[in-house]
Design a protein around this motif. Structure first.
Motif, short mmCIF file in Angstrom:
data_model
loop_
_atom_site.label_atom_id
_atom_site.label_comp_id
_atom_site.label_asym_id
_atom_site.label_seq_id
_atom_site.Cartn_x
_atom_site.Cartn_y
_atom_site.Cartn_z
N ARG A 112 -9.89 -1.24 -2.11
CA ARG A 112 -9.31 -0.04 -2.54
C ARG A 112 -8.27 -0.67 -3.39
O ARG A 112 -7.56 -1.56 -2.94
CB ARG A 112 -8.98 1.20 -1.68
N ARG A 113 -7.78 -0.05 -4.33
CA ARG A 113 -6.68 -0.55 -5.10
C ARG A 113 -5.27 -0.61 -4.57
O ARG A 113 -4.54 -1.74 -4.38
CB ARG A 113 -6.42 0.43 -6.33
N LYS A 114 -5.06 0.37 -3.76
CA LYS A 114 -3.67 -0.01 -3.01
C LYS A 114 -3.75 -0.75 -2.05
O LYS A 114 -2.79 -1.65 -1.54
CB LYS A 114 -3.22 1.54 -2.22
N GLU A 115 -4.99 -1.22 -1.24
CA GLU A 115 -5.18 -1.85 -0.35
C GLU A 115 -5.02 -3.45 -0.75
O GLU A 115 -4.34 -4.35 -0.29
CB GLU A 115 -6.37 -1.75 0.47
N PHE A 116 -5.58 -3.45 -2.07
CA PHE A 116 -5.70 -4.77 -2.81
C PHE A 116 -4.24 -5.07 -3.13
O PHE A 116 -3.87 -6.37 -2.89
CB PHE A 116 -6.70 -4.72 -4.11
N LEU A 117 -3.39 -3.99 -3.45
CA LEU A 117 -1.96 -4.41 -4.03
C LEU A 117 -1.34 -4.83 -2.70
O LEU A 117 -0.42 -5.70 -2.63
CB LEU A 117 -1.43 -3.32 -4.71
N ARG A 118 -1.37 -4.20 -1.57
CA ARG A 118 -0.76 -4.42 -0.48
C ARG A 118 -0.78 -5.94 0.17
O ARG A 118 0.09 -6.66 0.58
CB ARG A 118 -0.94 -3.51 0.67
N LYS A 119 -2.21 -6.25 -0.13
CA LYS A 119 -2.36 -7.56 0.55
C LYS A 119 -2.08 -8.71 -0.45
O LYS A 119 -1.99 -10.12 -0.03
CB LYS A 119 -3.97 -7.65 0.64
N THR A 120 -2.01 -8.39 -1.48
CA THR A 120 -1.66 -9.67 -2.61
C THR A 120 -0.20 -9.59 -3.17
O THR A 120 0.17 -10.66 -3.74
CB THR A 120 -2.71 -9.40 -4.03
N LEU A 121 0.45 -8.73 -2.87
CA LEU A 121 1.84 -8.76 -3.24
C LEU A 121 2.78 -9.50 -2.44
O LEU A 121 2.58 -9.61 -1.06
CB LEU A 121 2.52 -7.27 -3.15
N ASN A 122 3.51 -10.53 -3.01
CA ASN A 122 4.35 -11.57 -2.35
C ASN A 122 5.16 -10.58 -1.50
O ASN A 122 5.68 -9.59 -1.75
CB ASN A 122 4.90 -12.45 -3.34
N ASP A 123 5.74 -11.29 -0.13
CA ASP A 123 6.34 -10.47 0.80
C ASP A 123 7.77 -10.16 0.07
O ASP A 123 8.29 -9.10 0.12
CB ASP A 123 6.92 -11.48 1.83
N SER A 124 8.48 -11.08 -0.92
CA SER A 124 9.72 -10.72 -1.38
C SER A 124 9.54 -9.45 -2.44
O SER A 124 10.58 -8.76 -2.46
CB SER A 124 10.25 -11.97 -2.10
N CYS A 125 8.49 -9.67 -2.96
CA CYS A 125 8.32 -8.25 -4.03
C CYS A 125 7.97 -7.09 -3.18
O CYS A 125 8.54 -5.95 -3.49
CB CYS A 125 6.89 -8.67 -4.68
N GLN A 126 7.17 -7.22 -2.00
CA GLN A 126 7.06 -5.83 -1.04
C GLN A 126 8.47 -5.47 -0.68
O GLN A 126 8.82 -4.23 -0.50
CB GLN A 126 6.19 -6.22 0.00
N ILE A 127 9.35 -6.50 -0.27
CA ILE A 127 10.74 -6.05 0.09
C ILE A 127 11.44 -5.35 -0.95
O ILE A 127 12.09 -4.36 -0.35
CB ILE A 127 11.59 -7.50 0.77
N THR A 128 11.46 -5.81 -2.13
CA THR A 128 12.18 -5.54 -3.12
C THR A 128 11.80 -4.03 -3.32
O THR A 128 12.48 -3.00 -3.71
CB THR A 128 12.01 -6.45 -4.42
N ILE A 129 10.43 -3.67 -3.36
CA ILE A 129 9.87 -2.39 -3.49
C ILE A 129 10.14 -1.47 -2.47
O ILE A 129 10.60 -0.24 -2.78
CB ILE A 129 8.25 -2.42 -3.69
N GLU A 130 10.25 -1.85 -1.33
CA GLU A 130 10.46 -0.92 -0.30
C GLU A 130 11.95 -0.63 -0.30
O GLU A 130 12.58 0.53 -0.07
CB GLU A 130 10.17 -1.77 1.01
N GLU A 131 12.89 -1.77 -0.64
CA GLU A 131 14.22 -1.47 -0.81
C GLU A 131 14.44 -0.46 -1.66
O GLU A 131 15.37 0.51 -1.77
CB GLU A 131 15.12 -2.58 -0.94
N HIS A 132 13.89 -0.67 -2.94
CA HIS A 132 14.07 0.23 -4.03
C HIS A 132 13.47 1.60 -3.74
O HIS A 132 14.34 2.81 -3.99
CB HIS A 132 13.20 -0.11 -5.43
N SER A 133 12.50 1.71 -2.94
CA SER A 133 12.03 3.12 -2.40
C SER A 133 13.06 3.58 -1.56
O SER A 133 13.34 4.98 -1.66
CB SER A 133 10.94 2.86 -1.56
N ARG A 134 13.71 2.88 -0.63
CA ARG A 134 14.86 3.53 0.04
C ARG A 134 16.19 4.10 -0.65
O ARG A 134 16.61 5.15 -0.25
CB ARG A 134 15.25 2.49 1.43
N HIS A 135 16.48 3.21 -1.48
CA HIS A 135 17.46 3.45 -2.22
C HIS A 135 17.20 4.57 -3.12
O HIS A 135 18.35 5.24 -3.33
CB HIS A 135 17.97 2.39 -2.87
N SER A 136 16.24 4.74 -3.45
CA SER A 136 15.63 6.00 -4.44
C SER A 136 16.01 7.28 -3.66
O SER A 136 15.99 8.21 -4.64
CB SER A 136 14.28 5.88 -5.19
#
Length: 233
Positions: free
Chosen positions: A156-180
């Motif tokens: 599935r698309r979300k699963e594919f993105l979760r498995k392929t995003l580099n760890d640093s990108c995931q951290i950035t996205i999660e931080e952005h989500s928390r700050h938002s």
């Protein structure tokens, strides 16, 4: 040229990341909407690059970015020239000269058999040229479908993105989500304060109204008593 064999290879290549790049969504879309696998493991085309479906256009390979072939190459993913790609591919496109339109998929199309003989992913190094150091093969010429393409098609698309995003990108996205979430929390507190102030103001108004009524009543009583005393006199 390096071949990406599985999801970990794709993740390490950093193709299509970080946001606002659209390459990973573009690749998932291509695997699910443009490819059908036959009994021999070949990629049968579900669209017609020669007809310009989904913004496919001829890739001339003038810089010899890809191996020489008698068959034509076609590229897809230029968000400047198509409006037929799904929203999840185009949603971060800004229309400016930034990374939101840098990624492309290039295919070697065999019109005789209506199939993609090889698939590549790449990115622009400037508005015209592609980056030699960030061009990868997804499916080599004349070979059956690779494990990577199989993984993409099964995910599935979300699963594919979760498995392929580099760890640093995931951290950035999660931080952005928390700050938002902070403005929303602050807004909630502000709303509660406003309600409290409004309630307090309303209470003060009620108290003033009651005081005025009592004062008027006292004045009325004093006036009546004064008249009565005057009449007796």
């Amino acid at each position: 040229m390096r071949t990406l064999h599985d999801l970990s290879d794709l993740r390490e290549s950093r193709f299509g990341q970080p946001s606002p790049r659209h390459g990973l969504n573009l690749l998932w879309w291509f695997a699910h909407e443009c490819v059908q696998i036959d009994s021999n493991g070949r990629m049968i085309a579900r669209c017609d690059p020669e007809n310009g479906d989904f913004g496919f256009c001829l890739f001339h390979n003038r810089e010899r970015l890809l191996p020489y072939s008698n068959l034509p190459y076609y590229e897809v993913g230029n968000l400047n020239t198509t409006d037929s790609l799904p929203e999840y591919v185009t949603e971060d496109y800004t229309g400016y000269l930034d990374d939101s339109n840098t990624d492309r998929i290039i295919v070697l199309f065999n019109s005789r058999w209506n199939r993609f003989d090889s698939v590549y992913v790449t990115q622009h190094s400037d508005p015209v040229k592609f980056d030699w150091n960030h061009t990868y093969c997804i499916n080599p010429l004349t070979r059956t479908i690779t494990p990577l393409m199989k993984h993409i098609r099964r995910s599935r698309r979300k699963e594919f993105l979760r498995k392929t995003l580099n760890d640093s990108c995931q951290i950035t996205i999660e931080e952005h989500s928390r700050h938002s979430q902070f403005p929303s929390a602050a807004q909630s507190v502000k709303s509660e304060l406003n309600q409290s102030e409004s309630s307090h103001s309303s209470t003060e108004d009620d108290s003033c109204s009651k005081c005025c009524k009592r004062l008027m009543m006292l004045l009325f009583i004093f006036a009546v008593l004064f008249l009565l005393l005057k009449l007796k006199i």
